[in-house]
Design a protein around this motif. Sequence first.
Motif, short mmCIF file in Angstrom:
data_model
loop_
_atom_site.label_atom_id
_atom_site.label_comp_id
_atom_site.label_asym_id
_atom_site.label_seq_id
_atom_site.Cartn_x
_atom_site.Cartn_y
_atom_site.Cartn_z
N UNK A 235 0.83 -1.20 0.00
CA UNK A 235 0.00 0.00 0.00
C UNK A 235 0.87 1.26 0.00
N UNK A 236 0.67 2.12 -0.99
CA UNK A 236 1.42 3.37 -1.10
C UNK A 236 0.79 4.49 -0.29
N UNK A 237 -0.55 4.45 -0.13
CA UNK A 237 -1.26 5.44 0.67
C UNK A 237 -2.66 4.91 0.98
N UNK A 238 -3.23 5.42 2.07
CA UNK A 238 -4.59 5.07 2.46
C UNK A 238 -5.42 6.35 2.43
N UNK A 239 -6.60 6.25 1.83
CA UNK A 239 -7.54 7.37 1.78
C UNK A 239 -8.66 7.10 2.75
N UNK A 240 -8.93 8.08 3.61
CA UNK A 240 -10.05 7.95 4.55
C UNK A 240 -11.10 9.00 4.23
N UNK A 241 -12.33 8.67 4.55
CA UNK A 241 -13.44 9.60 4.41
C UNK A 241 -13.45 10.47 5.66
N UNK A 242 -12.72 11.56 5.62
CA UNK A 242 -12.61 12.43 6.79
C UNK A 242 -11.36 13.28 6.71
N UNK A 243 -10.98 13.79 7.83
CA UNK A 243 -9.85 14.72 7.92
C UNK A 243 -8.64 14.07 8.59
N UNK A 244 -7.46 14.51 8.19
CA UNK A 244 -6.23 14.07 8.85
C UNK A 244 -6.04 14.86 10.15
N UNK A 245 -6.39 16.14 10.10
CA UNK A 245 -6.21 17.01 11.27
C UNK A 245 -7.55 17.58 11.72
N UNK A 246 -7.70 17.77 13.01
CA UNK A 246 -8.93 18.32 13.57
C UNK A 246 -8.90 19.85 13.66
N UNK A 247 -7.68 20.44 13.52
CA UNK A 247 -7.57 21.89 13.57
C UNK A 247 -6.22 22.33 12.99
N UNK A 248 -6.04 23.64 12.88
CA UNK A 248 -4.80 24.19 12.32
C UNK A 248 -3.57 23.93 13.19
N UNK A 249 -3.76 23.57 14.44
CA UNK A 249 -2.64 23.21 15.32
C UNK A 249 -2.14 21.80 15.04
N UNK A 250 -2.76 21.14 14.07
CA UNK A 250 -2.43 19.77 13.65
C UNK A 250 -2.72 18.73 14.73
N UNK B 208 -0.56 7.37 12.81
CA UNK B 208 0.17 7.05 14.04
C UNK B 208 0.04 5.56 14.38
N UNK B 209 -1.16 5.02 14.24
CA UNK B 209 -1.39 3.60 14.54
C UNK B 209 -0.60 2.69 13.60
N UNK B 210 -0.30 3.18 12.41
CA UNK B 210 0.48 2.40 11.43
C UNK B 210 1.97 2.75 11.51
N UNK B 211 2.39 3.23 12.67
CA UNK B 211 3.79 3.57 12.94
C UNK B 211 4.36 4.57 11.94
N UNK B 212 3.51 5.44 11.43
CA UNK B 212 3.91 6.51 10.51
C UNK B 212 4.60 5.98 9.26
N UNK B 213 4.21 4.78 8.83
CA UNK B 213 4.86 4.14 7.68
C UNK B 213 4.07 4.27 6.39
N UNK B 214 2.75 4.51 6.47
CA UNK B 214 1.93 4.60 5.27
C UNK B 214 1.26 5.98 5.26
N UNK B 215 1.48 6.75 4.20
CA UNK B 215 0.82 8.06 4.10
C UNK B 215 -0.70 7.91 4.15
N UNK B 216 -1.34 8.91 4.72
CA UNK B 216 -2.80 8.92 4.81
C UNK B 216 -3.30 10.22 4.20
N UNK B 217 -4.31 10.08 3.35
CA UNK B 217 -4.96 11.22 2.71
C UNK B 217 -6.39 11.26 3.22
N UNK B 218 -6.79 12.40 3.73
CA UNK B 218 -8.18 12.58 4.13
C UNK B 218 -8.92 13.33 3.04
N UNK B 219 -10.06 12.79 2.64
CA UNK B 219 -10.93 13.48 1.69
C UNK B 219 -12.28 13.62 2.38
#
Length: 166
Positions: free
Chosen positions: A67-82, A92-103
């Motif tokens: 897997x090169x990346x995982x797309x989730x239905x939602x956001x990566x960050x909850x606010x501008x403070x990340x 984080x649960x995937x040990x920061x090994x697979x990029x995640x894209x929130x759409x």
Amino acid sequence: MLLAIDVHYKATYAKTVGVLFHWENENPLRIITDIINDVADYEPGQFYKRELPCILELLEQVNLKSIKAIIVDGHVYANNNKTYGLGGHLWKALDQKIPVIGIAKKPFHNTEQVSIPIYRGKSQNPLYVSCIGMDEQEALTKVQLLHGDYRIPTILKVLDQHTKMN
């Protein structure tokens, strides 16, 4: 290969669906499904606590090394403070090994610096894209180029349909 994931909640269980595909695909290469009977209750502001266990259980069916990346239905960050949203907690649960894209179809308040609106097709309504573990511009470009003439990419429509099927 990419993996897009969505979870749909029923009265007594959750149905998690993943579609495996390549960026240019109109149709999934493979669809995987998991039924989770022990679903946490929804906690306002803590959505990931309900959704993340469902996603992690589905991921047991996937060779994550492919897997090169995982797309989730939602956001990566909850606010501008990340502060992490669902996507950040998954990364984080995937040990920061697979990029995640929130759409996401709707913005969160105070996320305009970490969730970028993009317009697809002739839609006047944007999708809100965020990512972690990969270059932001690359993620935006790739999402913009996903197959489909409309706001929602074809592959995500297929995912949504399978998620809501009984």
